[in-house]
Enzyme design. Structure first.
Site, mmCIF file in Angstrom:
data_model
loop_
_atom_site.group_PDB
_atom_site.id
_atom_site.type_symbol
_atom_site.label_atom_id
_atom_site.label_comp_id
_atom_site.label_asym_id
_atom_site.label_seq_id
_atom_site.Cartn_x
_atom_site.Cartn_y
_atom_site.Cartn_z
ATOM 1 N N ASN A 9 0.863 -1.186 0.000
ATOM 2 C CA ASN A 9 0.000 0.000 0.000
ATOM 3 C C ASN A 9 0.897 1.233 0.000
ATOM 4 O O ASN A 9 1.525 1.547 1.007
ATOM 5 C CB ASN A 9 -0.892 -0.048 1.259
ATOM 6 C CG ASN A 9 -1.704 1.211 1.452
ATOM 7 O OD1 ASN A 9 -1.795 2.049 0.553
ATOM 8 N ND2 ASN A 9 -2.289 1.356 2.633
ATOM 9 N N LYS A 11 0.088 4.306 -0.241
ATOM 10 C CA LYS A 11 -0.542 5.482 0.391
ATOM 11 C C LYS A 11 -0.342 6.727 -0.480
ATOM 12 O O LYS A 11 -0.335 6.616 -1.705
ATOM 13 C CB LYS A 11 0.001 5.661 1.813
ATOM 14 C CG LYS A 11 -0.119 4.362 2.619
ATOM 15 C CD LYS A 11 0.094 4.536 4.085
ATOM 16 C CE LYS A 11 -0.045 3.185 4.767
ATOM 17 N NZ LYS A 11 -0.004 3.265 6.211
ATOM 18 N N HIS A 97 -9.523 1.076 5.172
ATOM 19 C CA HIS A 97 -8.175 1.207 5.743
ATOM 20 C C HIS A 97 -8.249 2.123 6.964
ATOM 21 O O HIS A 97 -9.032 3.074 6.992
ATOM 22 C CB HIS A 97 -7.203 1.773 4.700
ATOM 23 C CG HIS A 97 -5.793 1.790 5.211
ATOM 24 N ND1 HIS A 97 -5.326 2.802 6.001
ATOM 25 C CD2 HIS A 97 -4.792 0.888 5.102
ATOM 26 C CE1 HIS A 97 -4.070 2.516 6.352
ATOM 27 N NE2 HIS A 97 -3.730 1.369 5.811
ATOM 28 N N GLU A 99 -6.577 4.541 7.975
ATOM 29 C CA GLU A 99 -6.445 5.987 7.740
ATOM 30 C C GLU A 99 -7.746 6.572 7.180
ATOM 31 O O GLU A 99 -8.064 7.743 7.405
ATOM 32 C CB GLU A 99 -5.240 6.259 6.829
ATOM 33 C CG GLU A 99 -3.941 6.101 7.615
ATOM 34 C CD GLU A 99 -2.815 5.415 6.875
ATOM 35 O OE1 GLU A 99 -2.799 5.423 5.639
ATOM 36 O OE2 GLU A 99 -1.927 4.850 7.557
ATOM 37 N N GLU A 169 -5.022 -4.937 10.812
ATOM 38 C CA GLU A 169 -3.997 -3.919 10.976
ATOM 39 C C GLU A 169 -4.228 -3.164 12.284
ATOM 40 O O GLU A 169 -5.036 -2.223 12.332
ATOM 41 C CB GLU A 169 -4.038 -2.929 9.807
ATOM 42 C CG GLU A 169 -3.826 -3.581 8.460
ATOM 43 C CD GLU A 169 -3.345 -2.564 7.441
ATOM 44 O OE1 GLU A 169 -2.195 -2.683 7.000
ATOM 45 O OE2 GLU A 169 -4.092 -1.640 7.115
ATOM 46 N N GLY A 175 2.686 2.422 10.599
ATOM 47 C CA GLY A 175 3.580 3.548 10.371
ATOM 48 C C GLY A 175 4.320 3.998 11.615
ATOM 49 O O GLY A 175 4.921 5.071 11.638
ATOM 50 N N SER A 215 3.681 -1.963 10.202
ATOM 51 C CA SER A 215 5.150 -2.007 10.288
ATOM 52 C C SER A 215 5.728 -3.382 9.935
ATOM 53 O O SER A 215 6.699 -3.815 10.540
ATOM 54 C CB SER A 215 5.627 -1.540 11.660
ATOM 55 O OG SER A 215 5.185 -0.202 11.899
HETATM 56 P P1 PGA Z 1 2.959 0.381 7.540
HETATM 57 O O1 PGA Z 1 1.475 0.527 6.902
HETATM 58 O O2 PGA Z 1 3.515 -0.916 6.979
HETATM 59 O O3 PGA Z 1 3.706 1.579 7.047
HETATM 60 O O4 PGA Z 1 2.803 0.327 8.996
HETATM 61 C C1 PGA Z 1 0.629 -0.577 6.761
HETATM 62 C C2 PGA Z 1 -0.714 -0.137 6.235
HETATM 63 O O5 PGA Z 1 -1.213 0.915 6.632
HETATM 64 O O6 PGA Z 1 -1.325 -0.829 5.392
#
Ligand code: PGA
Length: 253
Positions: A9, A11, A97, A99, A169, A175, A215
């Site tokens: 992803n 983003k 997601h 976010e 997640e 992140g 992460s």
């Molecule tokens: P990240 O994001 O690997 O940067 O933690 C994962 C995601 O939001 O799908």
């Protein structure tokens, strides 16, 4: 046996040049494995979808969208429909997601409509669920994930659910560099599978792919993937570097 599914992803990152070069590097590094021993998808920003899909057209890497709108067409300024995504070469769509849920304010009900819109438009939804840090700290993880899953899948029959991937997640791990331990992740993955088995049946639950996200990186991918109910990874930050993403893919082939 569930085939591992690794998705990147991106983003709100990359540009017109780097999105294509990243896609090409991933494609050349996975030539002999993508689509065979592992399913691989990249999920670029909307505006680069077409260029990335065309750069990957000769490969077995799938392209996904980071979001989707609930209506098929019409006066919805700024939104993108399933048909449009399909038209530019997408086969997957992220729905809910964290976010989108926590920055943009999407509700469970909206996420459910997105899952339905993706399926109606011939896309494979990746339904994301996961608890906030304060929810984990107050022992609400199971409750939150159960609610998001039940509401996200509301009114969907067996056949539709079998087309869905779930991504667990934990929001506190996204992140942040903090990864759920393999045991913490496994616990929630097994809860999700159990729930699917109860709502639908065990055959469907056994076939369902559940990705972990938060992460995920080259140095923790193998131990996460070694868990019995972790079938793939939804990778954010580490999917922006071809070498890291390829390293992660290597852990499952
Ligand atoms: P990240 O994001 O690997 O940067 O933690 C994962 C995601 O939001 O799908």
């Amino acid at each position: 046996m569930r085939k591992p599914f690794i998705a990147g992803n991106w983003k709100m990152n990359t540009d017109s040049h780097s999105s294509v070069s990243l896609a090409k590097a991933i494609s050349s590094g996975t030539q002999h494995v993508a689509g065979r021993s592992v399913d691989v998808a990249v999920i670029p920003p909307f505006v680069y979808l077409q260029a990335v899909a065309s750069a990957l057209s000769a490969s077995s890497i799938a392209v996904g969208a980071q979001d989707i709108y609930i209506e098929p067409k019409g006066a919805f300024t700024g939104e993108i429909s399933a048909a449009m995504l399909k038209d530019v070469g997408c086969s997957y769509a992220l729905c809910g997601h964290s976010e989108r849920r926590h920055v943009i304010g999407e509700t469970d009900e909206m996420v459910n409509k997105k899952v339905k819109a993706a399926l109606a438009g011939g896309l494979l939804p990746i339904l994301c669920v996961g608890e906030l840090r304060e929810e984990r700290e107050s022992d609400k993880t199971a409750e939150v994930v159960t609610r998001q899953l039940k509401n996200g899948l509301a009114d969907l029959g067996d056949e539709k659910v079998s087309a869905i991937t779930i991504a667990y997640e934990p929001v506190w791990a996204i992140g942040t560099g903090l990864t759920a331990t393999p045991q913490q992740a496994q616990e929630v993955h097994s809860l999700i599978r159990e729930l699917i088995s109860r709502i639908y049946d065990s055959r469907l639950a056994d076939a369902l792919r559940i990705q972990y996200g938060g992460s995920a990186k080259p140095d923790n991918a193998a131990e996460l993937m070694a868990q019995p109910d972790i079938d793939g990874l939804l990778v954010g930050g580490a999917s922006l570097k071809a070498d890291d993403f390829l390293e992660i893919i290597k852990t499952v082939v």
